[in-house]
Design a protein around this motif. Structure first.
Motif, PDB file in Angstrom:
ATOM      1  N   ILE A  51      42.569  42.619  42.017  1.00 37.84           N
ATOM      2  CA  ILE A  51      41.850  43.059  40.883  1.00 37.84           C
ATOM      3  C   ILE A  51      42.457  44.042  39.930  1.00 37.84           C
ATOM      4  O   ILE A  51      42.521  43.739  38.664  1.00 37.84           O
ATOM      5  CB  ILE A  51      40.268  43.662  41.388  1.00 37.84           C
ATOM      6  N   ASN A  52      43.261  44.853  40.529  1.00 40.65           N
ATOM      7  CA  ASN A  52      44.165  45.816  39.716  1.00 40.65           C
ATOM      8  C   ASN A  52      45.267  45.014  38.924  1.00 40.65           C
ATOM      9  O   ASN A  52      45.469  45.554  37.710  1.00 40.65           O
ATOM     10  CB  ASN A  52      44.756  46.879  40.607  1.00 40.65           C
ATOM     11  N   LEU A  53      45.798  44.041  39.653  1.00 44.36           N
ATOM     12  CA  LEU A  53      46.718  43.042  38.956  1.00 44.36           C
ATOM     13  C   LEU A  53      46.027  42.421  37.917  1.00 44.36           C
ATOM     14  O   LEU A  53      46.880  42.381  36.734  1.00 44.36           O
ATOM     15  CB  LEU A  53      47.322  42.205  39.891  1.00 44.36           C
ATOM     16  N   GLU A  54      44.735  42.018  38.065  1.00 42.62           N
ATOM     17  CA  GLU A  54      44.060  41.078  37.134  1.00 42.62           C
ATOM     18  C   GLU A  54      43.855  42.082  35.950  1.00 42.62           C
ATOM     19  O   GLU A  54      43.918  41.870  34.504  1.00 42.62           O
ATOM     20  CB  GLU A  54      42.890  40.462  37.350  1.00 42.62           C
ATOM     21  N   VAL A  55      43.446  43.372  36.218  1.00 42.86           N
ATOM     22  CA  VAL A  55      43.234  44.380  35.014  1.00 42.86           C
ATOM     23  C   VAL A  55      44.581  44.430  34.168  1.00 42.86           C
ATOM     24  O   VAL A  55      44.193  44.807  32.977  1.00 42.86           O
ATOM     25  CB  VAL A  55      42.799  45.622  35.598  1.00 42.86           C
ATOM     26  N   SER A  56      45.741  44.715  34.856  1.00 36.91           N
ATOM     27  CA  SER A  56      46.851  45.038  34.015  1.00 36.91           C
ATOM     28  C   SER A  56      47.198  43.732  33.348  1.00 36.91           C
ATOM     29  O   SER A  56      47.981  43.781  32.075  1.00 36.91           O
ATOM     30  CB  SER A  56      47.901  45.323  35.156  1.00 36.91           C
TER      31      SER A  56
END
Length: 164
Positions: A51-56
Motif C-alpha cells: 500500500i505504501n508503494l502504491e501511495v508513492s
C-alpha cells in the motif's frame, strides 16, 4: 433406596449445557472455515508495504501532472490524456468490481491517431467500478471509483487518499 444418576433431571441439565457449547463451537468452526472470505489478507505487513508503494506511485503521478478523462457510452470506453503533452505507447487499465471479484478485468490499450485510448465492449459494464490507470513502465498510478455508463467525460486525477 438410591436412584440411578440418569434418572435425575439435574444431572442431565449439568451435562447438557457443556455438551451444547461444545457442539455449537464445532459447528461455528466448520461454518467459519468452509468458505473463507476472500477479502481477508493473511500477511498484513506485506500488504501494508505494498500500500505504501502504491501511495508513492500515486504521488509520482501527481508530481508528473498526470490527468485523464474517461467516458463510457454505447459500450465504448474512451480515455484521453488531459493537461499533459506526453504520448503513452501503452496504458494499462484495470477494472475492479467492488463486490464481485469474478467481474474484474484488465485492458492494455494503445493510443489512436488522436492520442485517445479506446475499447469497444460486446456487453454492457454498467455499475460501480474501481479503475486503475498505469503506464507500461508502471512507475505511476491513478486510482478512482466511477459509475458507468458516463455520457460526459469525467476526470481521473491522482489522489493519494484513494490509493490502494
Amino acid at each position: 433406596m438410591k436412584s440411578s444418576w440418569y434418572k435425575e433431571p439435574w444431572a442431565w441439565l449439568v451435562f447438557i449445557l457443556p455438551f451444547t457449547a461444545v457442539v455449537a463451537g464445532i459447528a461455528t468452526y466448520i461454518i467459519a472455515n468452509h468458505e473463507p472470505d476472500s477479502l481477508v489478507v493473511g500477511d498484513y505487513y506485506k500488504k501494508g508495504k505494498s500500500i505504501n508503494l502504491e501511495v508513492s506511485k500515486v504521488k509520482q503521478a501527481q508530481k508528473l501532472g498526470m490527468r485523464f478523462a474517461l467516458q463510457f457510452k454505447n459500450n465504448e470506453l474512451v480515455i484521453k490524456p488531459t493537461g499533459i503533452e506526453k504520448i503513452f505507447p501503452l496504458l494499462n487499465v484495470n477494472f475492479f468490481h467492488p463486490t464481485q471479484e469474478g467481474k474484474d478485468f484488465y485492458l492494455a490499450l494503445t493510443p489512436d491517431g488522436n492520442g485517445y485510448f479506446r475499447h469497444h465492449f460486446e456487453e454492457n459494464i454498467d455499475g460501480k467500478w474501481k479503475v486503475t490507470l498505469t503506464p507500461f513502465e508502471n512507475h505511476w498510478k491513478i486510482h478512482n471509483t466511477i459509475s458507468l455508463p458516463q455520457h460526459d467525460f469525467i476526470d481521473l486525477i491522482p489522489d493519494p487518499t484513494k490509493a490502494q
